[in-house]
Enzyme design. Structure first.
Site, short mmCIF file in Angstrom:
data_model
loop_
_atom_site.label_atom_id
_atom_site.label_comp_id
_atom_site.label_asym_id
_atom_site.label_seq_id
_atom_site.Cartn_x
_atom_site.Cartn_y
_atom_site.Cartn_z
N LYS A 1 -10.41 25.80 2.13
CA LYS A 1 -9.13 25.16 2.44
C LYS A 1 -8.91 23.98 1.49
O LYS A 1 -9.82 23.54 0.80
CB LYS A 1 -9.13 24.59 3.88
N SER B 1 -5.85 33.01 3.99
CA SER B 1 -5.33 31.68 4.31
C SER B 1 -5.06 30.82 3.08
O SER B 1 -4.35 29.82 3.18
CB SER B 1 -6.27 30.93 5.26
#
Length: 146
Positions: free
Chosen positions: A102, A65
């Site tokens: 993230k 991700s």
């Protein structure tokens, strides 16, 4: 979601010196320079990678991700819990009891965790959901040969 393997057991960094040889001249990514230009010093990697030894941990990445940020499956993250997380930082967060890495997006008092891969959705806190920003990623260590 990009996860951190071994997430229940972050590894604390032990601040011990390990000086490795490092030439004074940079390595060229274009044309090579003559070998006699290299004077060798010793460099301790913990001096570069660790600012707050008591608050620094290593975590291994599992997933893709954050690939567009240069963080790939199998990389090792250096995470500093003493750095105050700010908008735009790459952070390790705990979402419903699981670690993830993230970008931190904070605007108008709202938090969002953004992936660096368009195939992954943002993580936006839902009612009753627990999200804790656990630490700030200060470095990413890559291994090319295993």
């Amino acid at each position: 979601m990009n996860s951190i393997s071994g997430a229940s057991h972050p590894v604390a960094i032990v601040a011990s010196a390990m000086a490795l040889p490092m030439p004074d001249a940079p390595v060229r990514a274009g044309f090579p320079s003559p070998a006699e230009d290299f004077a060798v010093n010793r460099l301790d990697l913990t001096q570069i990678l660790v600012t707050h030894p008591q608050a620094t941990f290593l975590l291994r990445v599992a997933g893709s991700s954050m690939r567009d940020a240069g963080i790939e499956d199998g990389d090792t993250l250096v995470v500093d819990r003493a750095i105050k997380p700010q908008h735009g930082h790459v952070v390790v967060a705990v979402v419903d009891g699981e670690f993830t890495v993230k970008y931190l997006h904070q605007r108008a008092g709202r938090l969002r965790l953004k992936a660096a891969n368009p195939t992954f959705p943002d993580i936006v806190p839902k009612d009753g959901q627990t999200i804790e920003v656990w630490g700030v990623v200060s470095s990413c260590i890559k291994r090319f040969v295993v």
